[in-house]
Design a protein around this motif. Structure first.
Motif, mmCIF file in Angstrom:
data_model
loop_
_atom_site.group_PDB
_atom_site.id
_atom_site.type_symbol
_atom_site.label_atom_id
_atom_site.label_comp_id
_atom_site.label_asym_id
_atom_site.label_seq_id
_atom_site.Cartn_x
_atom_site.Cartn_y
_atom_site.Cartn_z
ATOM 1 N N ILE A 335 4.947 -1.992 -4.464
ATOM 2 C CA ILE A 335 5.536 -2.463 -3.651
ATOM 3 C C ILE A 335 5.214 -2.169 -2.277
ATOM 4 O O ILE A 335 5.072 -2.763 -1.463
ATOM 5 C CB ILE A 335 7.347 -2.290 -3.784
ATOM 6 N N GLN A 336 5.162 -0.669 -2.074
ATOM 7 C CA GLN A 336 4.608 -0.008 -0.807
ATOM 8 C C GLN A 336 3.138 -0.442 -0.485
ATOM 9 O O GLN A 336 3.160 -0.880 1.100
ATOM 10 C CB GLN A 336 4.368 1.390 -1.121
ATOM 11 N N LEU A 337 2.231 -0.906 -1.194
ATOM 12 C CA LEU A 337 0.950 -1.158 -0.978
ATOM 13 C C LEU A 337 1.086 -2.779 -0.507
ATOM 14 O O LEU A 337 0.322 -3.119 0.282
ATOM 15 C CB LEU A 337 0.072 -0.958 -1.967
ATOM 16 N N GLY A 338 1.964 -3.429 -1.380
ATOM 17 C CA GLY A 338 2.175 -4.891 -1.004
ATOM 18 C C GLY A 338 2.619 -5.253 0.488
ATOM 19 O O GLY A 338 2.047 -5.795 1.130
ATOM 20 N N ALA A 339 3.665 -4.433 0.752
ATOM 21 C CA ALA A 339 4.116 -4.443 2.121
ATOM 22 C C ALA A 339 3.157 -3.985 3.206
ATOM 23 O O ALA A 339 2.889 -4.529 4.119
ATOM 24 C CB ALA A 339 5.473 -3.458 2.263
ATOM 25 N N GLN A 340 2.174 -2.711 2.871
ATOM 26 C CA GLN A 340 1.330 -2.414 3.986
ATOM 27 C C GLN A 340 0.031 -3.471 3.979
ATOM 28 O O GLN A 340 -0.246 -3.848 5.048
ATOM 29 C CB GLN A 340 0.640 -1.055 3.423
ATOM 30 N N ARG A 341 -0.275 -4.031 2.968
ATOM 31 C CA ARG A 341 -1.231 -5.153 3.003
ATOM 32 C C ARG A 341 -0.785 -6.176 3.629
ATOM 33 O O ARG A 341 -1.423 -6.964 4.547
ATOM 34 C CB ARG A 341 -1.704 -5.543 1.649
ATOM 35 N N THR A 342 0.508 -6.656 3.806
ATOM 36 C CA THR A 342 1.126 -7.809 4.231
ATOM 37 C C THR A 342 1.083 -7.577 6.003
ATOM 38 O O THR A 342 0.823 -8.274 6.683
ATOM 39 C CB THR A 342 2.643 -8.124 3.716
ATOM 40 N N TRP A 343 1.746 -6.381 6.206
ATOM 41 C CA TRP A 343 1.567 -5.873 7.303
ATOM 42 C C TRP A 343 0.201 -5.908 8.295
ATOM 43 O O TRP A 343 0.011 -6.624 9.277
ATOM 44 C CB TRP A 343 2.209 -4.530 7.719
ATOM 45 N N ASP A 344 -0.592 -5.400 7.291
ATOM 46 C CA ASP A 344 -2.076 -5.275 7.860
ATOM 47 C C ASP A 344 -2.669 -6.772 8.095
ATOM 48 O O ASP A 344 -3.207 -6.968 9.112
ATOM 49 C CB ASP A 344 -2.989 -4.742 7.034
ATOM 50 N N ILE A 345 -2.414 -7.559 7.148
ATOM 51 C CA ILE A 345 -3.006 -9.018 7.329
ATOM 52 C C ILE A 345 -2.257 -9.777 8.303
ATOM 53 O O ILE A 345 -2.812 -10.386 9.244
ATOM 54 C CB ILE A 345 -2.851 -9.712 6.018
ATOM 55 N N ALA A 346 -1.088 -9.642 8.687
ATOM 56 C CA ALA A 346 -0.083 -10.118 9.475
ATOM 57 C C ALA A 346 -0.674 -9.644 11.074
ATOM 58 O O ALA A 346 -0.816 -10.509 11.973
ATOM 59 C CB ALA A 346 1.221 -9.999 9.446
ATOM 60 N N LEU A 347 -0.742 -8.287 11.177
ATOM 61 C CA LEU A 347 -1.287 -7.804 12.237
ATOM 62 C C LEU A 347 -2.544 -8.304 12.738
ATOM 63 O O LEU A 347 -3.021 -8.642 13.680
ATOM 64 C CB LEU A 347 -1.283 -6.372 12.407
ATOM 65 N N TYR A 348 -3.540 -8.215 11.674
ATOM 66 C CA TYR A 348 -5.094 -8.695 11.617
ATOM 67 C C TYR A 348 -4.960 -10.197 12.543
ATOM 68 O O TYR A 348 -5.694 -10.507 13.305
ATOM 69 C CB TYR A 348 -5.909 -8.632 10.667
#
Length: 461
Positions: A335-348
């Motif tokens: 879940i933590q990695l899913g949230a981090q990946r979502t944040w990274d992709i959205a920011l990118y």
């Protein structure tokens, strides 16, 4: 069959994402006491309709499945006849905070879906290539850092603004995402790698000089990083081809080309393409005896269907067997990695869109429904994990797109409510009409560019 797979995968992807987005609006509207008149998947002529006895909401599936909408009780609707007892349930009678929450709920639902999808992929485990690098092309960031090929990257450390900690690199995909963020920020990093039983070794990378226009789908190749460490062999040979005339047969393992070790299909194909009409010397390994032989083959000049350019070909299909690793995480870490990946992709995505607006990144990065359908089909054929990851990526893109401050999108309405919260006055109907026309023009322009890019990729112009 491939077309049918693409269409079905595209329909499933769009259907899931639209339902989740609109249900975000619907659920928060209901929580805020707004009467929802219609929940529609698609536009145009209704194919299916059902009215809920409990809420009075009309649930509809329409003929054109490229979107959807939630229609709420709204005093601004010129066709609406609202009974006095229903006025408290109108969207326009709710506070600014409630209206803001209802509109923001759609994109937020897309982000939550992406987190869930990525978490499922991380928790269920996925087989990915090991982060072993092939011999880099000369004068690339990887070659200047000292990579020769065959090194397996196991960690990354940030030299500027980092905490000094070495972050583990578990797979090629993990390496790609970490380098994407560092490249986009033009950071100085250190890659920690092993070579066989030797190491670890530090490879400093200076990413400050990488052009923003190189941060695209092929940015790893621009940096000089290609998957390596595998075995490349001949899968099949076309009758009458240069490969057959040279004596290549299925099962031959390719060891070197013009004296350079073969450790990736990408570098081998690039060499063949650039040597049309020029003989190249292949060292192969054949049979159970694993005897080494030298074979000379002359690539024939042909048109590349993917790019339209004239390149060298030998008429052989290749099988690239790269070392794989099973990547699996626990439920909380997933879940933590899913949230981090979502944040990274959205920011990118936001930063890339901003750079496209100011001309620092190419508009070719925009994609439309044709490209989405193509990738939907490809990911579906690769398996559930790939398709779920694709769904998560598109869900984030849909959420980010809707948050852009463009009238007619959710972000434009959120901007209206921010203005109303600050000034205490709602944006006038006249200004909303003007801005909506401008917003619609922006959407049409973006859609036209995306469709043009789709067609350009299809017919290579």
């Amino acid at each position: 069959m491939d077309l049918l797979t693409e269409l079905l995968a595209f329909a499933v992807a769009i259907g899931v994402l639209v339902v989740v987005h609109e249900y975000g609006h619907y659920s928060v509207a209901r929580l805020c006491g707004v009467k929802v008149l219609r929940f529609s998947i698609g536009f145009g002529k209704p194919l299916f309709q059902r009215v809920s006895r409990k809420t009075g909401t009309e649930w509809t599936i329409a003929a054109l499945p490229l979107g959807g909408y939630v229609k709420m009780l709204d005093e601004r609707d010129p066709d609406a006849v609202i009974a006095p007892e229903d006025l408290p349930y109108a969207f326009t009678r709710k506070s600014v905070a409630q209206r803001f929450a209802i509109v923001a709920a759609g994109p937020i639902a897309n982000f939550l879906l992406a987190i869930l999808l990525f978490a499922i992929v991380y928790a269920s485990g996925v087989s990915e290539p090991v982060a072993t690098v092939a011999a880099p092309a000369s004068n690339t960031v990887a070659s200047r850092a000292g990579f020769d090929g065959g090194e397996t990257i196991v960690g990354i450390r940030y030299r500027d603004g980092g905490d000094g900690e070495t972050h583990a690199v578990r797979s090629w995909s993990d390496l790609r995402w970490k380098l994407l963020g560092a490249t986009f920020d033009h950071r100085h990093v250190v890659l920690v790698a092993r070579e066989g039983t030797r190491g670890p070794f530090d490879f400093p990378l200076d990413l400050s000089s990488v052009s923003d226009r190189q941060v695209d789908d092929d940015f790893m190749s621009h940096l000089g990083f290609e998957p390596g460490g595998g075995t490349l062999s001949v899968a099949s040979v076309e009758p009458g081809s240069a490969a057959q005339r040279a004596g290549l047969v299925p099962g031959d393992k390719l060891r070197s080309i013009d004296g350079k070790p073969v450790d990736s299909a990408t570098s081998f194909i690039a060499t063949i393409k650039s040597h049309a009409g020029q003989p190249v010397l292949l060292q192969i390994e054949r049979g159970y005896a694993r005897a080494l032989q030298n074979v000379t083959v002359t690539p024939v000049l042909q048109r590349d269907d993917a790019t339209g350019a004239s390149v060298g070909r030998i008429g052989a299909a290749l099988a690239d067997q790269v070392p794989m690793v099973e990547v699996r995480y626990g439920p909380f870490e997933s879940i933590q990695l899913g949230a981090q990946r979502t944040w990274d992709i959205a920011l990118y995505s936001l930063r890339m869109f901003g750079r496209m607006l100011v001309g620092e990144a190419s508009l070719k990065n925009l994609s439309g429904p044709v490209t989405i359908a193509d990738y939907a089909g490809k990911s579906a054929r690769l398996g559930p994990s790939a398709f779920l990851s694709f769904l998560g990526l598109v869900s984030i893109s849909l959420g980010v797109l809707n948050l852009l401050p463009i009238p007619v999108l959710d972000g434009g309405h959120l901007l209206y409510y921010l203005v109303e919260a600050v000034t205490g006055k709602a944006v006038s109907d006249r200004w909303q009409l003007v801005l909506q026309r401008a917003g619609l023009a922006c959407i049409v322009a973006l859609s036209a560019i995306a469709l043009f890019n789709d067609l350009a990729r299809l017919i290579h112009f």
